[in-house]
Design a protein around this motif. Structure first.
Motif, PDB file in Angstrom:
ATOM      1  N   GLY A 119      58.161 -52.874  59.717  1.00 28.22           N
ATOM      2  CA  GLY A 119      56.984 -52.129  59.297  1.00 28.22           C
ATOM      3  C   GLY A 119      55.688 -52.825  59.656  1.00 28.22           C
ATOM      4  N   GLY A 120      54.621 -52.037  59.709  1.00 27.74           N
ATOM      5  CA  GLY A 120      53.324 -52.597  60.058  1.00 27.74           C
ATOM      6  C   GLY A 120      52.474 -52.975  58.865  1.00 27.74           C
ATOM      7  N   HIS A 121      52.851 -52.514  57.651  1.00 27.97           N
ATOM      8  CA  HIS A 121      52.074 -52.796  56.439  1.00 27.97           C
ATOM      9  C   HIS A 121      52.886 -53.743  55.572  1.00 27.97           C
ATOM     10  CE1 HIS A 121      49.047 -52.080  53.364  1.00 27.97           C
ATOM     11  NE2 HIS A 121      50.005 -51.830  52.483  1.00 27.97           N
ATOM     12  N   ILE A 122      52.465 -55.018  55.532  1.00 29.66           N
ATOM     13  CA  ILE A 122      53.241 -56.054  54.861  1.00 29.66           C
ATOM     14  C   ILE A 122      52.664 -56.318  53.474  1.00 29.66           C
ATOM     15  CG2 ILE A 122      54.206 -58.365  55.029  1.00 29.66           C
ATOM     16  CD1 ILE A 122      54.940 -56.456  57.337  1.00 29.66           C
ATOM     17  N   THR A 123      53.486 -56.136  52.442  1.00 34.85           N
ATOM     18  CA  THR A 123      53.094 -56.456  51.070  1.00 34.85           C
ATOM     19  C   THR A 123      54.051 -57.517  50.522  1.00 34.85           C
ATOM     20  OG1 THR A 123      54.528 -54.841  49.962  1.00 34.85           O
ATOM     21  CG2 THR A 123      52.390 -54.039  50.791  1.00 34.85           C
ATOM     22  N   ARG A 196      46.720 -56.923  69.855  1.00 31.51           N
ATOM     23  CA  ARG A 196      47.647 -57.582  68.936  1.00 31.51           C
ATOM     24  C   ARG A 196      46.892 -58.091  67.710  1.00 31.51           C
ATOM     25  NH1 ARG A 196      50.635 -63.485  69.774  1.00 31.51           N
ATOM     26  NH2 ARG A 196      51.819 -63.420  67.829  1.00 31.51           N
ATOM     27  N   ARG A 197      47.434 -57.828  66.531  1.00 28.42           N
ATOM     28  CA  ARG A 197      46.834 -58.326  65.312  1.00 28.42           C
ATOM     29  C   ARG A 197      46.936 -59.845  65.279  1.00 28.42           C
ATOM     30  NH1 ARG A 197      43.349 -55.586  63.377  1.00 28.42           N
ATOM     31  NH2 ARG A 197      43.738 -56.158  61.220  1.00 28.42           N
ATOM     32  N   MET A 198      45.825 -60.519  64.937  1.00 29.86           N
ATOM     33  CA  MET A 198      45.805 -61.974  64.905  1.00 29.86           C
ATOM     34  C   MET A 198      46.143 -62.543  63.529  1.00 29.86           C
ATOM     35  SD  MET A 198      45.113 -63.413  67.878  1.00 29.86           S
ATOM     36  CE  MET A 198      44.080 -64.886  67.765  1.00 29.86           C
ATOM     37  N   ASN A 199      46.032 -61.720  62.480  1.00 31.54           N
ATOM     38  CA  ASN A 199      46.419 -62.144  61.130  1.00 31.54           C
ATOM     39  C   ASN A 199      45.759 -63.456  60.725  1.00 31.54           C
ATOM     40  OD1 ASN A 199      49.554 -61.099  62.336  1.00 31.54           O
ATOM     41  ND2 ASN A 199      48.346 -59.890  60.908  1.00 31.54           N
ATOM     42  N   LEU A 200      44.446 -63.538  60.955  1.00 29.57           N
ATOM     43  CA  LEU A 200      43.695 -64.723  60.575  1.00 29.57           C
ATOM     44  C   LEU A 200      43.049 -64.532  59.206  1.00 29.57           C
ATOM     45  CD1 LEU A 200      41.862 -65.519  63.945  1.00 29.57           C
ATOM     46  CD2 LEU A 200      43.887 -66.655  63.014  1.00 29.57           C
ATOM     47  N   VAL A 201      42.823 -65.621  58.506  1.00 28.66           N
ATOM     48  CA  VAL A 201      42.076 -65.598  57.247  1.00 28.66           C
ATOM     49  C   VAL A 201      41.201 -66.845  57.192  1.00 28.66           C
ATOM     50  CG1 VAL A 201      43.959 -66.725  55.953  1.00 28.66           C
ATOM     51  CG2 VAL A 201      42.225 -65.386  54.737  1.00 28.66           C
ATOM     52  N   HIS A 202      39.946 -66.664  56.783  1.00 30.80           N
ATOM     53  CA  HIS A 202      39.023 -67.791  56.744  1.00 30.80           C
ATOM     54  C   HIS A 202      39.399 -68.747  55.619  1.00 30.80           C
ATOM     55  CE1 HIS A 202      35.252 -70.068  56.392  1.00 30.80           C
ATOM     56  NE2 HIS A 202      35.083 -69.748  57.665  1.00 30.80           N
ATOM     57  N   VAL A 203      39.265 -70.035  55.889  1.00 32.28           N
ATOM     58  CA  VAL A 203      39.674 -71.056  54.921  1.00 32.28           C
ATOM     59  C   VAL A 203      38.925 -70.920  53.600  1.00 32.28           C
ATOM     60  CG1 VAL A 203      38.018 -72.768  55.812  1.00 32.28           C
ATOM     61  CG2 VAL A 203      40.094 -73.533  54.606  1.00 32.28           C
ATOM     62  N   ALA A 204      37.658 -70.487  53.648  1.00 35.67           N
ATOM     63  CA  ALA A 204      36.901 -70.328  52.402  1.00 35.67           C
ATOM     64  C   ALA A 204      37.499 -69.237  51.531  1.00 35.67           C
ATOM     65  CB  ALA A 204      35.434 -70.013  52.710  1.00 35.67           C
ATOM     66  N   ASN A 205      38.099 -68.220  52.140  1.00 33.17           N
ATOM     67  CA  ASN A 205      38.735 -67.157  51.359  1.00 33.17           C
ATOM     68  C   ASN A 205      40.033 -67.640  50.715  1.00 33.17           C
ATOM     69  OD1 ASN A 205      36.649 -65.444  52.051  1.00 33.17           O
ATOM     70  ND2 ASN A 205      37.740 -64.554  53.791  1.00 33.17           N
ATOM     71  N   VAL A 206      40.757 -68.515  51.394  1.00 32.13           N
ATOM     72  CA  VAL A 206      41.969 -69.104  50.812  1.00 32.13           C
ATOM     73  C   VAL A 206      41.587 -69.996  49.632  1.00 32.13           C
ATOM     74  CG1 VAL A 206      43.999 -70.535  51.239  1.00 32.13           C
ATOM     75  CG2 VAL A 206      43.163 -68.989  53.024  1.00 32.13           C
ATOM     76  N   ILE A 224      53.671 -63.422  43.342  1.00 29.79           N
ATOM     77  CA  ILE A 224      53.340 -63.806  44.715  1.00 29.79           C
ATOM     78  C   ILE A 224      52.149 -62.980  45.177  1.00 29.79           C
ATOM     79  CG2 ILE A 224      54.175 -63.834  47.105  1.00 29.79           C
ATOM     80  CD1 ILE A 224      57.026 -64.085  45.924  1.00 29.79           C
ATOM     81  N   PHE A 225      51.194 -63.638  45.863  1.00 31.00           N
ATOM     82  CA  PHE A 225      49.994 -62.953  46.343  1.00 31.00           C
ATOM     83  C   PHE A 225      49.733 -63.319  47.800  1.00 31.00           C
ATOM     84  CE2 PHE A 225      49.405 -63.696  41.798  1.00 31.00           C
ATOM     85  CZ  PHE A 225      49.109 -62.416  41.337  1.00 31.00           C
ATOM     86  N   ILE A 226      49.573 -62.317  48.639  1.00 35.83           N
ATOM     87  CA  ILE A 226      49.128 -62.530  50.012  1.00 35.83           C
ATOM     88  C   ILE A 226      47.612 -62.684  50.020  1.00 35.83           C
ATOM     89  CG2 ILE A 226      48.847 -61.392  52.270  1.00 35.83           C
ATOM     90  CD1 ILE A 226      51.573 -60.029  51.742  1.00 35.83           C
ATOM     91  N   VAL A 227      47.104 -63.620  50.810  1.00 31.22           N
ATOM     92  CA  VAL A 227      45.657 -63.731  51.022  1.00 31.22           C
ATOM     93  C   VAL A 227      45.425 -63.620  52.527  1.00 31.22           C
ATOM     94  CG1 VAL A 227      45.768 -66.270  50.944  1.00 31.22           C
ATOM     95  CG2 VAL A 227      43.570 -65.110  50.687  1.00 31.22           C
ATOM     96  N   SER A 228      44.603 -62.634  52.909  1.00 29.59           N
ATOM     97  CA  SER A 228      44.426 -62.343  54.329  1.00 29.59           C
ATOM     98  C   SER A 228      43.070 -61.688  54.570  1.00 29.59           C
ATOM     99  CB  SER A 228      45.535 -61.403  54.833  1.00 29.59           C
ATOM    100  OG  SER A 228      45.282 -60.071  54.406  1.00 29.59           O
ATOM    101  N   ASP A 229      42.705 -61.595  55.832  1.00 28.25           N
ATOM    102  CA  ASP A 229      41.539 -60.822  56.262  1.00 28.25           C
ATOM    103  C   ASP A 229      41.989 -59.649  57.126  1.00 28.25           C
ATOM    104  OD1 ASP A 229      39.605 -62.377  54.998  1.00 28.25           O
ATOM    105  OD2 ASP A 229      39.395 -63.749  56.693  1.00 28.25           O
ATOM    106  N   ASP A 230      43.208 -59.197  56.930  1.00 26.21           N
ATOM    107  CA  ASP A 230      43.774 -58.163  57.799  1.00 26.21           C
ATOM    108  C   ASP A 230      43.217 -56.772  57.557  1.00 26.21           C
ATOM    109  OD1 ASP A 230      45.266 -60.043  59.060  1.00 26.21           O
ATOM    110  OD2 ASP A 230      47.225 -59.212  58.559  1.00 26.21           O
ATOM    111  N   ASN A 282      50.089 -55.853  59.625  1.00 27.98           N
ATOM    112  CA  ASN A 282      48.945 -56.237  58.801  1.00 27.98           C
ATOM    113  C   ASN A 282      49.460 -56.703  57.448  1.00 27.98           C
ATOM    114  OD1 ASN A 282      46.426 -55.440  60.318  1.00 27.98           O
ATOM    115  ND2 ASN A 282      47.532 -53.509  60.392  1.00 27.98           N
ATOM    116  N   TYR A 283      48.987 -57.862  57.018  1.00 28.45           N
ATOM    117  CA  TYR A 283      49.360 -58.400  55.709  1.00 28.45           C
ATOM    118  C   TYR A 283      48.320 -57.957  54.683  1.00 28.45           C
ATOM    119  CZ  TYR A 283      52.623 -61.318  58.324  1.00 28.45           C
ATOM    120  OH  TYR A 283      53.630 -61.746  59.141  1.00 28.45           O
ATOM    121  N   SER A 284      48.782 -57.275  53.659  1.00 28.88           N
ATOM    122  CA  SER A 284      47.878 -56.653  52.697  1.00 28.88           C
ATOM    123  C   SER A 284      47.491 -57.608  51.566  1.00 28.88           C
ATOM    124  CB  SER A 284      48.534 -55.405  52.099  1.00 28.88           C
ATOM    125  OG  SER A 284      47.748 -54.893  51.051  1.00 28.88           O
ATOM    126  N   GLN A 285      46.200 -57.658  51.269  1.00 28.77           N
ATOM    127  CA  GLN A 285      45.679 -58.462  50.161  1.00 28.77           C
ATOM    128  C   GLN A 285      45.433 -57.591  48.915  1.00 28.77           C
ATOM    129  OE1 GLN A 285      42.659 -61.949  50.688  1.00 28.77           O
ATOM    130  NE2 GLN A 285      41.417 -60.215  50.057  1.00 28.77           N
TER     131      GLN A 285
END
Length: 323
Positions: A119-123, A196-206, A224-230, A282-285
């Motif tokens: 799937g494309g929507h990751i929770t 292609r999705r890069m699935n990056l997240v800024h360190v300040a958001n983490v 469990i919680f995903i943290v992403s900018d996707d 895409n990893y969902s936040q």
């Protein structure tokens, strides 16, 4: 005053977390480090951070490090240790948490535990299918923490995607290739990777997500919680490449990219035995946001910050003047 204990504080996320905790104040911060760890990296801890020499292999040093009712942040991973060593030290840590009656353990895992999903929507509810030792081990660590914490101490698991920012690794190779690499290879890579999705997240958001869970008064209970900018559509290879090319004063390609179907890239990733072979995922936040979290750094602002840092670092090292 919050009592915060951090293991793995000398790593990339850890250094940013310690700096932010010191900046906002209101917490007493302790970090566990091996002898000579800070000196070997040239990193100096802030004066108001309490540094405890110890090792995750040594149960006695863990007991000296932890305090009753503290919040423990675990950012550590033994990169050269393999599954057995990593599970051994996490069991040591969990036993110490029980003995010292910690209030909450916040463990920083990785979105890589998801592995190969269609799937494309990751929770957080997606069944994890990692194939690499790293992904498998990280998943087993998560499971050990959730199991050991039940009815004993509170726990939370964070799964960040690829963490970027000044000094971070995820965009370094791409930036180096754009500045110094072969332009034909760069062009062909751009055609292959495309959107292609890069699935990056800024360190300040983490870091902000960790602080959010530290301050949360309600019991988390091993969630469990995903943290992403996707959620940002710009979090894809083509947009980021073009952004960096403009920011780093790289000449654009003479011809428009001929974007290959992402299924071609997916097949190549499978042949290379990559953990994630889905270039569309895409990893969902949303779960983290549903309890009140908001990312403080916009994705484009994070890219601008990274590009500014890279330019200053690259031109300083090469003796050239940044334009």
């Amino acid at each position: 005053m919050n009592k915060i204990a951090i293991i793995g504080a000398s790593g990339y996320i850890g250094r940013h977390l310690v700096a932010e905790l010191v900046r906002v104040g209101g917490s007493r911060v302790r970090v566990l480090t091996r002898q000579k760890a800070a000196g070997s990296t040239g990193f100096e801890w802030p004066s108001d951070v309490e540094v405890i020499n110890g090792d995750m292999h040594d149960e006695a040093s863990l007991l000296r490090f932890l305090e009753p009712n503290c919040t423990l942040i675990n950012l550590a991973y033994l990169w050269n240790g393999g599954e057995l060593a990593n599970l051994t030290v996490i069991r040591n840590l969990l036993e110490a948490c029980k003995v010292m009656r910690v209030k909450r353990l916040i463990h920083c895992s990785t979105a890589a535990v998801v592995g190969r999903v269609s799937g494309g929507h990751i929770t957080e509810n997606v069944e994890c299918r990692p194939i690499t030792e790293y992904g498998v081990t990280k998943l087993k660590i998560e499971q050990a923490i959730i199991h050991a914490s039940e009815g004993v101490f509170d726990a939370a698991i964070l799964r960040p995607t690829g963490v970027f920012g000044p000094g971070g690794e995820p965009l370094k190779k791409l930036s180096n290739d754009l500045v110094n690499g072969d332009r034909l290879k760069n062009y062909l890579k751009s055609c292959l990777f495309g959107t292609r999705r890069m699935n990056l997240v800024h360190v300040a958001n983490v870091v902000a997500a960790i602080l959010f869970l530290i301050r949360r008064s309600e019991r988390i209970g091993g969630e469990i919680f995903i943290v992403s900018d996707d959620e940002k559509s710009n979090n894809n290879f083509l947009y980021i490449e073009q952004f960096l090319m403009r920011s780093l004063n790289c000449t654009n390609y003479p011809f428009p990219q001929i974007l290959l179907p992402l299924d071609v890239l997916s097949l190549l990733l499978r042949l290379l035995r990559r953990n994630n072979i889905n270039p569309r995922c895409n990893y969902s936040q949303e779960k983290l946001e549903s309890i009140g979290f908001r990312s403080p750094v916009d994705f484009d602002d994070g890219l601008s910050e990274y590009a500014k840092w890279y330019r200053a670092t690259y031109f300083a090292a090469s003796g050239e003047m940044a334009k």
